[in-house]
Design a protein around this motif. Structure first.
Motif, short mmCIF file in Angstrom:
data_model
loop_
_atom_site.label_atom_id
_atom_site.label_comp_id
_atom_site.label_asym_id
_atom_site.label_seq_id
_atom_site.Cartn_x
_atom_site.Cartn_y
_atom_site.Cartn_z
N SER A 130 -5.09 4.22 1.10
CA SER A 130 -4.99 2.95 1.54
C SER A 130 -5.64 2.86 2.91
O SER A 130 -6.20 3.62 3.46
CB SER A 130 -3.22 2.93 1.83
OG SER A 130 -3.04 3.61 2.82
N GLN A 161 -0.01 7.31 7.48
CA GLN A 161 -0.05 8.28 6.40
C GLN A 161 0.71 9.76 6.54
O GLN A 161 1.25 10.19 5.65
CB GLN A 161 -1.77 8.60 5.88
CG GLN A 161 -2.32 7.15 5.46
CD GLN A 161 -3.46 7.20 4.92
OE1 GLN A 161 -3.99 8.42 4.16
NE2 GLN A 161 -4.39 6.35 5.04
N GLN A 172 0.97 -1.25 -0.07
CA GLN A 172 -0.05 0.15 -0.03
C GLN A 172 0.89 1.38 0.18
O GLN A 172 0.31 2.45 -0.05
CB GLN A 172 -0.94 0.08 1.17
CG GLN A 172 -1.85 -1.28 1.24
CD GLN A 172 -2.84 -1.14 2.25
OE1 GLN A 172 -3.70 -0.05 2.41
NE2 GLN A 172 -2.64 -1.94 3.52
N LEU A 173 2.13 1.00 0.08
CA LEU A 173 3.19 2.23 0.20
C LEU A 173 3.03 3.33 -1.06
O LEU A 173 3.07 4.61 -0.87
CB LEU A 173 4.52 1.95 0.34
CG LEU A 173 4.94 1.46 1.78
CD1 LEU A 173 6.40 0.68 1.93
CD2 LEU A 173 5.06 2.66 2.51
N TYR A 218 -0.24 5.39 -0.77
CA TYR A 218 -0.72 5.10 0.95
C TYR A 218 -1.99 6.32 1.20
O TYR A 218 -2.77 6.20 2.08
CB TYR A 218 0.47 5.80 1.38
CG TYR A 218 1.08 6.87 1.44
CD1 TYR A 218 0.57 7.98 2.12
CD2 TYR A 218 2.33 7.24 0.38
CE1 TYR A 218 0.89 9.54 1.97
CE2 TYR A 218 2.64 8.54 0.36
CZ TYR A 218 2.10 9.47 1.26
OH TYR A 218 2.62 10.86 0.99
#
Length: 292
Positions: A209, A216, A202-203, A206
């Protein structure tokens, strides 16, 4: 009572990370013996001003030495290092390595310091309030690597952040700089605390996410240091102040700079992974890196 977010950037660094701040001061004063006055002055001017930041103290520029590396090479390497190190191509890298010879690493280290310290200062000021930053007198040294290692070690000893946030910040920076060895590593402490492949995936997006608000905010701060240090977004500043503690924020800023030593490896083409697949690592209580 005054807000902890209004003490000033330099004061926040001194309050929450005094030893790491002292090690950072050693890098600010570093003048690698391999570099001339004009070379160091050029590096410090080009890296900062390209980002709209105030450069570090520059030495008085004397006459050029006959055997000095041409300024065009120094400027081109420093400019691209600061703008986007992942875009340093084979030709520029080869030209730098050939021109600098055995001093290529120390020269790149000087670029790294000139590139990242102004980022740290302007971002801390943006979060904690404007402050006065003082550059100590430059000191010629044959031990540039030792000063860098001391800074890395002292930042590794900071313990305000949890392992998962620390690892997310590290990996986000690695992906921005496209450091192959860094992207292939994973923190064992973070994995033990619940970080997994789904979280790491998910980076790249983000902001959309399921990562926590605190994660975050930390990642937005990481991006700001890397891409827009002179232009912090108001909503990101608000998120940082809402979801993170001041000591955590100072540690994130220092972590991003510590992690950005990978820019040296990327610039010099020395970032190839040491093994295939994912490599686990851990940092012991003395701040030393281990590969179990």
């Amino acid at each position: 009572m005054s807000s902890p977010w209004s003490v000033g950037g330099a004061a926040a660094l001194q309050e929450h990370a005094p030893t790491a701040g002292a090690a950072l001061g050693g890098l600010v004063a570093l003048w690698p013996a391999a570099l001339s006055e004009i070379q160091l002055a050029t590096i410090r001017m080009v890296t900062a001003e390209g980002l709209g930041l105030s450069p570090l103290r520059k030495p008085p520029t004397g006459p050029r030495r006959t055997a000095e590396v041409p300024q065009a090479i120094v400027m081109a390497f420093a400019e691209q290092f600061a703008a986007d190190v992942s875009e340093i191509g084979d030709d520029l890298r080869a030209t730098w390595l050939e021109a600098m010879g055995k001093d290529a690493f120390d020269g790149a280290l000087a670029v790294y310091v000139a590139d990242f310290v102004p980022r740290v200062r302007v971002v801390l000021d943006g979060l904690f309030g404007h402050d006065e930053w003082f550059d100590t007198p430059l000191v010629r040294s044959e031990h540039a690597r030792l000063l860098m290692d001391e800074f890395i070690h002292e930042v590794a000893l900071l313990d305000h952040l949890d392992p998962v946030t620390t690892e997310l910040v590290r990996l986000r920076g690695a992906r921005q700089h496209q450091c192959r060895i860094c992207m292939a590593r994973r923190s064992l402490a973070a994995v033990r605390d619940g970080a997994d492949a789904t979280m790491f995936q998910q980076l790249d997006d983000y902001r959309h996410s399921t990562l926590t608000d605190a994660h975050q905010a930390a990642l937005a701060l990481t991006d700001a240091l890397i891409w827009t240090p002179a232009n912090l977004r108001a909503r990101d500043v608000e998120a940082v102040r809402t979801h993170l503690e001041p000591a955590e924020v100072v540690e994130i800023v220092l972590d991003v700079m510590r992690n950005a030593t990978n820019k040296i490896a990327v610039a010099l083409g020395a970032d190839a992974p040491e093994q295939a697949g994912v490599q686990l690592f851990e940092v012991d209580e003395a701040g030393r890196l281990h590969f179990p």
